[in-house]
Design a protein around this motif. Sequence first.
Motif, PDB file in Angstrom:
ATOM      1  N   LEU A   1       0.582  -1.177   0.464  1.00 48.83           N
ATOM      2  CA  LEU A   1       0.403  -0.437  -0.256  1.00 48.83           C
ATOM      3  C   LEU A   1       1.150   0.902  -0.152  1.00 48.83           C
ATOM      4  O   LEU A   1       0.697   2.346  -0.224  1.00 48.83           O
ATOM      5  N   ALA A   2       1.573   0.841   0.264  1.00 49.50           N
ATOM      6  CA  ALA A   2       2.901   2.382   0.362  1.00 49.50           C
ATOM      7  C   ALA A   2       3.480   2.605  -0.048  1.00 49.50           C
ATOM      8  O   ALA A   2       3.672   3.862  -0.770  1.00 49.50           O
ATOM      9  N   ALA A   3       3.537   1.433  -1.570  1.00 48.67           N
ATOM     10  CA  ALA A   3       3.995   2.169  -2.610  1.00 48.67           C
ATOM     11  C   ALA A   3       3.109   2.298  -3.580  1.00 48.67           C
ATOM     12  O   ALA A   3       3.772   2.625  -4.741  1.00 48.67           O
ATOM     13  N   GLY A   4       1.573   2.814  -3.558  1.00 43.98           N
ATOM     14  CA  GLY A   4       0.753   2.601  -4.003  1.00 43.98           C
ATOM     15  C   GLY A   4       0.636   3.833  -4.514  1.00 43.98           C
ATOM     16  O   GLY A   4       1.266   5.040  -3.800  1.00 43.98           O
ATOM     17  N   PRO A   5      -0.248   4.446  -5.356  1.00 42.37           N
ATOM     18  CA  PRO A   5      -0.681   6.247  -6.076  1.00 42.37           C
ATOM     19  C   PRO A   5      -1.433   6.514  -4.098  1.00 42.37           C
ATOM     20  O   PRO A   5      -2.769   6.246  -4.021  1.00 42.37           O
ATOM     21  N   THR A   6      -0.854   7.290  -3.489  1.00 43.66           N
ATOM     22  CA  THR A   6      -1.307   7.662  -1.572  1.00 43.66           C
ATOM     23  C   THR A   6      -2.544   8.622  -2.455  1.00 43.66           C
ATOM     24  O   THR A   6      -3.696   8.560  -1.803  1.00 43.66           O
ATOM     25  N   VAL A   7      -2.853   9.565  -3.307  1.00 43.98           N
ATOM     26  CA  VAL A   7      -3.430  10.589  -3.345  1.00 43.98           C
ATOM     27  C   VAL A   7      -5.083   9.950  -4.044  1.00 43.98           C
ATOM     28  O   VAL A   7      -6.342   9.782  -3.656  1.00 43.98           O
ATOM     29  N   ALA A   8      -4.363   8.857  -4.961  1.00 42.95           N
ATOM     30  CA  ALA A   8      -5.888   7.779  -5.571  1.00 42.95           C
ATOM     31  C   ALA A   8      -6.205   7.026  -4.917  1.00 42.95           C
ATOM     32  O   ALA A   8      -7.823   7.226  -4.487  1.00 42.95           O
ATOM     33  N   LEU A   9      -5.590   6.199  -3.476  1.00 49.40           N
ATOM     34  CA  LEU A   9      -6.153   5.269  -2.566  1.00 49.40           C
ATOM     35  C   LEU A   9      -6.372   6.187  -1.560  1.00 49.40           C
ATOM     36  O   LEU A   9      -7.786   5.690  -1.415  1.00 49.40           O
ATOM     37  N   GLY A  10      -6.155   7.421  -1.031  1.00 50.02           N
ATOM     38  CA  GLY A  10      -7.077   8.149  -0.355  1.00 50.02           C
ATOM     39  C   GLY A  10      -8.469   9.115  -1.088  1.00 50.02           C
ATOM     40  O   GLY A  10      -9.112   8.433   0.055  1.00 50.02           O
ATOM     41  N   HIS A  11      -8.068   8.975  -1.963  1.00 52.60           N
ATOM     42  CA  HIS A  11     -10.055   9.257  -2.404  1.00 52.60           C
ATOM     43  C   HIS A  11     -11.048   8.397  -3.018  1.00 52.60           C
ATOM     44  O   HIS A  11     -11.890   8.083  -2.421  1.00 52.60           O
ATOM     45  N   MET A  12      -9.930   6.822  -3.215  1.00 49.84           N
ATOM     46  CA  MET A  12     -11.148   5.115  -3.332  1.00 49.84           C
ATOM     47  C   MET A  12     -11.869   5.239  -1.583  1.00 49.84           C
ATOM     48  O   MET A  12     -12.694   5.248  -1.385  1.00 49.84           O
ATOM     49  N   ARG A  13     -10.451   5.109  -0.506  1.00 47.82           N
ATOM     50  CA  ARG A  13     -11.236   4.815   0.519  1.00 47.82           C
ATOM     51  C   ARG A  13     -12.518   5.878   1.027  1.00 47.82           C
ATOM     52  O   ARG A  13     -12.955   5.354   1.495  1.00 47.82           O
ATOM     53  N   ARG A  14     -12.401   7.103   0.640  1.00 50.53           N
ATOM     54  CA  ARG A  14     -13.528   7.989   1.188  1.00 50.53           C
ATOM     55  C   ARG A  14     -14.570   7.600   0.046  1.00 50.53           C
ATOM     56  O   ARG A  14     -15.574   8.148   0.980  1.00 50.53           O
ATOM     57  N   LEU A  15     -14.471   8.056  -0.764  1.00 50.04           N
ATOM     58  CA  LEU A  15     -15.646   7.400  -1.987  1.00 50.04           C
ATOM     59  C   LEU A  15     -16.426   6.555  -1.402  1.00 50.04           C
ATOM     60  O   LEU A  15     -17.072   6.045  -1.449  1.00 50.04           O
ATOM     61  N   MET A  16     -15.216   5.327  -1.222  1.00 55.34           N
ATOM     62  CA  MET A  16     -16.221   3.770  -0.950  1.00 55.34           C
ATOM     63  C   MET A  16     -17.066   3.966   0.161  1.00 55.34           C
ATOM     64  O   MET A  16     -18.034   3.398   0.623  1.00 55.34           O
ATOM     65  N   ARG A  17     -16.090   5.576   1.362  1.00 56.61           N
ATOM     66  CA  ARG A  17     -17.595   5.619   2.309  1.00 56.61           C
ATOM     67  C   ARG A  17     -17.925   6.220   2.539  1.00 56.61           C
ATOM     68  O   ARG A  17     -19.234   6.356   3.198  1.00 56.61           O
ATOM     69  N   SER A  18     -18.602   7.095   1.478  1.00 59.63           N
ATOM     70  CA  SER A  18     -19.347   7.661   1.524  1.00 59.63           C
ATOM     71  C   SER A  18     -21.034   7.948   0.721  1.00 59.63           C
ATOM     72  O   SER A  18     -21.629   8.485   0.335  1.00 59.63           O
ATOM     73  N   GLY A  19     -20.548   6.811  -0.354  1.00 56.51           N
ATOM     74  CA  GLY A  19     -21.170   6.068  -1.162  1.00 56.51           C
ATOM     75  C   GLY A  19     -22.779   6.048  -0.698  1.00 56.51           C
ATOM     76  O   GLY A  19     -23.640   6.446  -1.325  1.00 56.51           O
ATOM     77  N   LEU A  20     -22.950   5.578   0.971  1.00 55.84           N
ATOM     78  CA  LEU A  20     -24.088   5.198   0.778  1.00 55.84           C
ATOM     79  C   LEU A  20     -25.367   6.265   1.546  1.00 55.84           C
ATOM     80  O   LEU A  20     -25.896   6.122   1.914  1.00 55.84           O
ATOM     81  N   GLU A  21     -24.162   7.424   1.037  1.00 54.83           N
ATOM     82  CA  GLU A  21     -24.649   8.399   1.914  1.00 54.83           C
ATOM     83  C   GLU A  21     -25.357   9.416   0.809  1.00 54.83           C
ATOM     84  O   GLU A  21     -25.945  10.013   1.228  1.00 54.83           O
TER      85      GLU A  21
END
Length: 264
Positions: free
Chosen positions: A203-223
């Motif tokens: 995960l630390a080798a990944g695209p951190t900004v994209a991962l951040g958007h991904m984790r927040r999008l997944m949490r907000s989708g039901l709202e």
Amino acid sequence: MPMTNDHPTPLQLEREGAIATLIFNRPAALNAIDVPMALALRDAVRGLALDRTLRCVVMKGAGRAFMAGGDLDTLAADPARGAAELLELLNEAVALLAQLDAPVIAQVHGAAAGAGLSLMLQADFVHAAEDTRFNLAYIKLGASCDVGASWALPRMVGLRNALEIAMLGETLTSADAQRLGLINRALPAAELDDSVAQLARRLAAGPTVALGHMRRLMRSGLERNLREQLAAEACAFDACAHTADLPRGIAAFHAKQIPHFEGR
């Protein structure tokens, strides 16, 4: 190198490159969280939220357990005051963790109960030792849940399962937890450190900004409704398009190479 302190602290912060590890450190109390630990956690996460080099966070417990819940001595003398003081700190820590770009991993062993289970639920990935036991536990004390459990649990396991876990207060095995979707993997205890370390490095080798958007999008989708979520996705993608990592990923794809992301 790990950050060390000559005096025991209720929470240790270790750093290895872009990976930060938060270690709950009250092993004699099975890491039951009291006000000093909650304060240390809040302050540590505040610092991580300002750290532009951070690319992954691991949460784990020292000693025999991940966390056995809230410290009952904090609540015994004055439950209302004790809970308010504890939750003000924990709620800020949880809210800050949710806003990080860096993914969060919970490394769980022994027991995750009460507030410990609630904190575990806030992680993006959970790897647990096979002999770990899980119990939301609040109902056994005559209390409702906190630290975001009522938000996270129905999203992970569905309303019916969430109500059963919360209202019956029964203990779950790692096999139960994996079947329900509370954890990603149940592993022999001897393999847990390596499994989490490998995941953290990936995960630390990944695209951190994209991962951040991904984790927040997944949490907000039901709202949000579909149109709102489509707009949020478009904004997130636009933000990724302005990073250094997206061109690197595209170039690596065309060259059939593994991308080397900078995390910015």
